[in-house]
Design a protein around this motif. Structure first.
Motif, PDB file in Angstrom:
ATOM      1  N   ARG A  23       5.109   5.689  13.902  1.00 55.55           N
ATOM      2  CA  ARG A  23       4.001   4.939  13.321  1.00 55.55           C
ATOM      3  C   ARG A  23       3.624   5.513  11.971  1.00 55.55           C
ATOM      4  NH1 ARG A  23       1.627   1.089  16.264  1.00 55.55           N
ATOM      5  NH2 ARG A  23       2.406   0.922  18.372  1.00 55.55           N
ATOM      6  N   VAL A  24       3.173   4.641  11.076  1.00 57.63           N
ATOM      7  CA  VAL A  24       2.742   5.054   9.744  1.00 57.63           C
ATOM      8  C   VAL A  24       1.331   4.539   9.499  1.00 57.63           C
ATOM      9  CG1 VAL A  24       5.058   5.128   8.766  1.00 57.63           C
ATOM     10  CG2 VAL A  24       3.776   3.020   8.659  1.00 57.63           C
ATOM     11  N   THR A  25       0.573   5.285   8.697  1.00 62.72           N
ATOM     12  CA  THR A  25      -0.764   4.862   8.287  1.00 62.72           C
ATOM     13  C   THR A  25      -0.691   4.501   6.814  1.00 62.72           C
ATOM     14  OG1 THR A  25      -1.732   6.386   9.878  1.00 62.72           O
ATOM     15  CG2 THR A  25      -3.185   5.515   8.185  1.00 62.72           C
ATOM     16  N   VAL A  26      -1.043   3.251   6.498  1.00 64.36           N
ATOM     17  CA  VAL A  26      -0.973   2.771   5.119  1.00 64.36           C
ATOM     18  C   VAL A  26      -2.396   2.724   4.559  1.00 64.36           C
ATOM     19  CG1 VAL A  26      -0.218   0.907   3.616  1.00 64.36           C
ATOM     20  CG2 VAL A  26       1.045   1.400   5.704  1.00 64.36           C
ATOM     21  N   GLU A  27      -2.558   3.264   3.370  1.00 65.57           N
ATOM     22  CA  GLU A  27      -3.860   3.381   2.737  1.00 65.57           C
ATOM     23  C   GLU A  27      -4.478   2.000   2.478  1.00 65.57           C
ATOM     24  OE1 GLU A  27      -5.355   5.177  -1.475  1.00 65.57           O
ATOM     25  OE2 GLU A  27      -3.881   6.331  -0.346  1.00 65.57           O
ATOM     26  N   GLY A  28      -5.660   1.779   3.050  1.00 62.44           N
ATOM     27  CA  GLY A  28      -6.411   0.545   2.819  1.00 62.44           C
ATOM     28  C   GLY A  28      -5.979  -0.647   3.651  1.00 62.44           C
ATOM     29  N   LEU A  29      -4.995  -0.487   4.539  1.00 60.49           N
ATOM     30  CA  LEU A  29      -4.516  -1.603   5.356  1.00 60.49           C
ATOM     31  C   LEU A  29      -4.712  -1.311   6.838  1.00 60.49           C
ATOM     32  CD1 LEU A  29      -1.192  -2.537   3.557  1.00 60.49           C
ATOM     33  CD2 LEU A  29      -3.431  -3.541   3.265  1.00 60.49           C
ATOM     34  N   ASN A  30      -4.721  -2.367   7.644  1.00 59.99           N
ATOM     35  CA  ASN A  30      -4.876  -2.288   9.097  1.00 59.99           C
ATOM     36  C   ASN A  30      -6.172  -1.572   9.469  1.00 59.99           C
ATOM     37  OD1 ASN A  30      -4.004  -2.930  11.668  1.00 59.99           O
ATOM     38  ND2 ASN A  30      -2.873  -1.028  11.926  1.00 59.99           N
ATOM     39  N   LEU A  31      -7.272  -2.020   8.873  1.00 62.73           N
ATOM     40  CA  LEU A  31      -8.574  -1.397   9.115  1.00 62.73           C
ATOM     41  C   LEU A  31      -9.123  -1.807  10.477  1.00 62.73           C
ATOM     42  CD1 LEU A  31     -10.243  -1.892   5.627  1.00 62.73           C
ATOM     43  CD2 LEU A  31      -9.226   0.177   6.543  1.00 62.73           C
ATOM     44  N   VAL A  32      -9.664  -0.829  11.204  1.00 60.63           N
ATOM     45  CA  VAL A  32     -10.304  -1.077  12.488  1.00 60.63           C
ATOM     46  C   VAL A  32     -11.734  -0.551  12.412  1.00 60.63           C
ATOM     47  CG1 VAL A  32      -8.177  -1.026  13.821  1.00 60.63           C
ATOM     48  CG2 VAL A  32      -9.449   1.087  13.467  1.00 60.63           C
ATOM     49  N   THR A  33     -12.587  -1.069  13.274  1.00 59.97           N
ATOM     50  CA  THR A  33     -13.973  -0.653  13.308  1.00 59.97           C
ATOM     51  C   THR A  33     -14.149   0.457  14.325  1.00 59.97           C
ATOM     52  OG1 THR A  33     -14.626  -2.900  12.767  1.00 59.97           O
ATOM     53  CG2 THR A  33     -16.339  -1.467  13.621  1.00 59.97           C
ATOM     54  N   GLY A  66       0.828  -1.195   0.000  1.00 56.99           N
ATOM     55  CA  GLY A  66       0.000   0.000   0.000  1.00 56.99           C
ATOM     56  C   GLY A  66       0.866   1.251   0.000  1.00 56.99           C
ATOM     57  N   VAL A  67       0.208   2.396  -0.060  1.00 53.89           N
ATOM     58  CA  VAL A  67       0.892   3.682  -0.086  1.00 53.89           C
ATOM     59  C   VAL A  67       0.726   4.333   1.281  1.00 53.89           C
ATOM     60  CG1 VAL A  67       0.962   5.951  -1.186  1.00 53.89           C
ATOM     61  CG2 VAL A  67       0.456   3.936  -2.542  1.00 53.89           C
ATOM     62  N   ILE A  68       1.790   4.937   1.783  1.00 56.28           N
ATOM     63  CA  ILE A  68       1.745   5.576   3.090  1.00 56.28           C
ATOM     64  C   ILE A  68       0.980   6.890   2.988  1.00 56.28           C
ATOM     65  CG2 ILE A  68       3.130   6.691   4.882  1.00 56.28           C
ATOM     66  CD1 ILE A  68       5.226   4.619   4.490  1.00 56.28           C
ATOM     67  N   LYS A  69      -0.039   7.033   3.854  1.00 52.66           N
ATOM     68  CA  LYS A  69      -0.833   8.262   3.908  1.00 52.66           C
ATOM     69  C   LYS A  69      -0.224   9.276   4.856  1.00 52.66           C
ATOM     70  CE  LYS A  69      -5.249   8.041   4.400  1.00 52.66           C
ATOM     71  NZ  LYS A  69      -6.608   7.663   4.788  1.00 52.66           N
ATOM     72  N   GLU A 120      -8.416   3.348   8.775  1.00 45.22           N
ATOM     73  CA  GLU A 120      -7.055   2.819   8.873  1.00 45.22           C
ATOM     74  C   GLU A 120      -6.453   3.207  10.218  1.00 45.22           C
ATOM     75  OE1 GLU A 120      -7.291   5.130   6.043  1.00 45.22           O
ATOM     76  OE2 GLU A 120      -7.346   3.776   4.348  1.00 45.22           O
ATOM     77  N   ALA A 121      -5.804   2.249  10.855  1.00 45.79           N
ATOM     78  CA  ALA A 121      -5.099   2.514  12.103  1.00 45.79           C
ATOM     79  C   ALA A 121      -3.604   2.544  11.810  1.00 45.79           C
ATOM     80  CB  ALA A 121      -5.413   1.429  13.129  1.00 45.79           C
ATOM     81  N   PRO A 122      -2.854   3.345  12.563  1.00 48.02           N
ATOM     82  CA  PRO A 122      -1.409   3.373  12.331  1.00 48.02           C
ATOM     83  C   PRO A 122      -0.729   2.089  12.788  1.00 48.02           C
ATOM     84  CG  PRO A 122      -2.035   4.929  14.055  1.00 48.02           C
ATOM     85  CD  PRO A 122      -3.277   4.317  13.543  1.00 48.02           C
ATOM     86  N   MET A 123       0.376   1.742  12.133  1.00 55.33           N
ATOM     87  CA  MET A 123       1.168   0.577  12.524  1.00 55.33           C
ATOM     88  C   MET A 123       2.609   1.026  12.701  1.00 55.33           C
ATOM     89  SD  MET A 123       1.539  -1.579   8.967  1.00 55.33           S
ATOM     90  CE  MET A 123      -0.195  -1.686   8.670  1.00 55.33           C
ATOM     91  N   HIS A 124       3.377   0.237  13.433  1.00 58.25           N
ATOM     92  CA  HIS A 124       4.757   0.618  13.712  1.00 58.25           C
ATOM     93  C   HIS A 124       5.581   0.561  12.430  1.00 58.25           C
ATOM     94  CE1 HIS A 124       8.749   0.677  15.656  1.00 58.25           C
ATOM     95  NE2 HIS A 124       8.102   1.397  16.556  1.00 58.25           N
ATOM     96  N   VAL A 125       6.521   1.484  12.320  1.00 57.49           N
ATOM     97  CA  VAL A 125       7.313   1.615  11.103  1.00 57.49           C
ATOM     98  C   VAL A 125       8.192   0.384  10.869  1.00 57.49           C
ATOM     99  CG1 VAL A 125       9.260   2.822  12.151  1.00 57.49           C
ATOM    100  CG2 VAL A 125       8.670   3.276   9.793  1.00 57.49           C
TER     101      VAL A 125
END
Length: 113
Positions: A42-52, A31-34, A70-75
């Motif tokens: 932490r980075v937020t990747v477009e369309g990944l690590n979706l949370v409700t 994905g692409v980093i937003k 999208e939730a942030p994930m560790h770099v």
């Protein structure tokens, strides 16, 4: 005692980079980093690590409801990929693989007493 805020650090990715997730539930996806947070690393990747996200009814949204975001994930869980070849790359590896500039020869100087 005052809480000291952490200093921002330099990361191996930036906004707009295409990355591949190398750990976690989204492993193997690209994905692409937003956005990038250099303080929390932490980075937020477009369309990944979706949370409700459950939203209460308010004046802005009278219905309320459930949304996915999208939730942030560790770099450390992402690695940059080369957009042309699609292979994972290390940012410093290209510079290290390039031949170094030749060292200048030192001139011998006569020592005087």
């Amino acid at each position: 005692m005052a809480i000291r805020k952490a200093d921002p650090v330099q990361l191996h990715v930036k906004s707009g980079d295409t990355v591949k997730v190398i750990a976690g539930d989204e492993k193997g996806k690209t994905g692409v980093i937003k956005s990038v947070n250099r303080v929390t690393q932490r980075v937020t990747v477009e369309g990944l690590n979706l949370v409700t996200k459950h939203n209460k009814p308010s004046a802005k949204s009278p219905q309320g409801g459930i949304t996915k975001m999208e939730a942030p994930m560790h770099v450390s869980n992402v690695q940059a990929i080369n957009p042309t070849t699609g292979e994972r790359v290390r940012k410093g590896a290209a510079a290290a693989a390039a031949p170094a500039a030749p060292a200048k020869a030192k001139r011998a100087t006569a020592k005087t007493a």
